[in-house]
Each structure stands twice: as C-alpha cells, then as structure tokens.
Design a protein around this motif. Structure first.
Motif, PDB file in Angstrom:
ATOM      1  N   PHE A  36       0.845  -1.187   0.000  1.00  0.00           N
ATOM      2  CA  PHE A  36       0.000   0.000   0.000  1.00  0.00           C
ATOM      3  C   PHE A  36       0.886   1.245   0.000  1.00  0.00           C
ATOM      4  CE2 PHE A  36      -4.083   1.959   0.873  1.00  0.00           C
ATOM      5  CZ  PHE A  36      -3.722   3.174   1.438  1.00  0.00           C
ATOM      6  N   GLU A  74      -3.342   1.888  -3.953  1.00  0.00           N
ATOM      7  CA  GLU A  74      -4.317   1.567  -2.917  1.00  0.00           C
ATOM      8  C   GLU A  74      -4.835   0.147  -3.126  1.00  0.00           C
ATOM      9  OE1 GLU A  74      -7.286   4.462  -3.768  1.00  0.00           O
ATOM     10  OE2 GLU A  74      -6.059   6.174  -3.152  1.00  0.00           O
ATOM     11  N   SER A  75      -5.486  -0.386  -2.112  1.00  0.00           N
ATOM     12  CA  SER A  75      -6.029  -1.738  -2.225  1.00  0.00           C
ATOM     13  C   SER A  75      -7.023  -1.841  -3.381  1.00  0.00           C
ATOM     14  CB  SER A  75      -6.704  -2.135  -0.909  1.00  0.00           C
ATOM     15  OG  SER A  75      -5.779  -2.143   0.152  1.00  0.00           O
ATOM     16  N   THR A 100      -6.017  -3.120  -6.897  1.00  0.00           N
ATOM     17  CA  THR A 100      -5.773  -4.531  -7.177  1.00  0.00           C
ATOM     18  C   THR A 100      -6.687  -5.007  -8.301  1.00  0.00           C
ATOM     19  OG1 THR A 100      -5.038  -5.044  -4.935  1.00  0.00           O
ATOM     20  CG2 THR A 100      -5.926  -6.859  -6.244  1.00  0.00           C
ATOM     21  N   THR A 138      -1.318  -6.559  -7.578  1.00  0.00           N
ATOM     22  CA  THR A 138      -1.893  -6.806  -6.266  1.00  0.00           C
ATOM     23  C   THR A 138      -1.273  -5.846  -5.259  1.00  0.00           C
ATOM     24  OG1 THR A 138      -2.187  -9.153  -6.765  1.00  0.00           O
ATOM     25  CG2 THR A 138      -2.289  -8.502  -4.458  1.00  0.00           C
ATOM     26  N   SER A 141      -0.972  -4.909  -1.404  1.00  0.00           N
ATOM     27  CA  SER A 141      -1.165  -5.479  -0.067  1.00  0.00           C
ATOM     28  C   SER A 141      -1.248  -4.363   0.965  1.00  0.00           C
ATOM     29  CB  SER A 141      -0.024  -6.424   0.267  1.00  0.00           C
ATOM     30  OG  SER A 141       1.192  -5.721   0.344  1.00  0.00           O
ATOM     31  N   SER A 142      -2.125  -4.551   1.924  1.00  0.00           N
ATOM     32  CA  SER A 142      -2.289  -3.530   2.972  1.00  0.00           C
ATOM     33  C   SER A 142      -1.406  -3.812   4.174  1.00  0.00           C
ATOM     34  CB  SER A 142      -3.756  -3.476   3.405  1.00  0.00           C
ATOM     35  OG  SER A 142      -4.170  -4.752   3.852  1.00  0.00           O
TER      36      SER A 142
END
Length: 116
Positions: free
Chosen positions: A14, A86-87, A90, A113, A115-116
């Motif tokens: 992120f 940002e998520s 994705t 993808t 990831s947070s």
C-alpha cells in the motif's frame, strides 16, 4: 494481427509504485487510441487511462493524480506509471490499442496486487 505484450505487474505494498509497460507489434502511428483497462476481482473491466494519437490523455477519476500514461514512439510502447497505490487498485490490467479503422486489440493482462 496485432500483438500487445504487457509487463511490470506484481505485488506491491500500500502506497507503493509500479510501472506497467505494453509493447505493440506495430508502429504506434497505426493506432488512434491506446491505453489501459483493469478488471478487479468479481467486477467488470473498466478504463483506467488512455492516450490518443495526438497525445491527449484521459484518466478514470479514481486514478487522477496518481497514475500517468505515456508512450514511447521509438519503442512502440505504452506505459502506465502507478503511484500511491491503494487496495482498490488490485486488478488484472489490460493494455488495449484501437486502429484508425476501429479495430481493438488487447493484451493478455498482468496482475497487480496491492497489499495492505
């Protein structure tokens, strides 16, 4: 037949950055519009950014100020620089190119993808 080959996808944290590249098998001058779509899991494919033959660009509201589309006429590539990811970014990202006659071609897609 036109071939579009994407590269540059992957896993990023992120707030990180990625650069996607799309290599076209024909000269960029063969197309009047090029760009990127994306398809998040379980959702429809939507446009992210496009660049016209005259250089005009358009962006989805959700990526304005974070993504930048560009092209390299010498290399016949269309790139998408993605910052502050940002998520919600994705998705599988697809390169497209539309010829002057209206035919549209697609790449095979590359996974991004966040990831947070």
């Amino acid at each position: 037949q036109v071939q579009l080959v994407e590269s540059g996808g992957g896993l990023v944290q992120f707030g990180g950055s990625l650069r996607l590249s799309c290599a076209l098998s024909r000269s960029i001058s063969s197309f009047n519009n090029m760009g990127w779509y994306r398809q998040p899991p379980g959702k429809e494919r939507d446009v992210v950014a496009s660049i016209a033959n005259d250089g005009r660009t358009n962006y989805a509201d959700s990526v304005k100020g974070r993504f930048t589309i560009s092209r390299n006429n010498a290399k016949n590539t269309v790139d998408l620089q993605m910052n502050n990811l940002e998520s919600a970014d994705t998705a599988v990202y697809y390169c497209f190119a539309r010829t002057w006659s209206g035919a549209r071609f697609w790449g095979q897609g590359t996974q991004v993808t966040v990831s947070s």
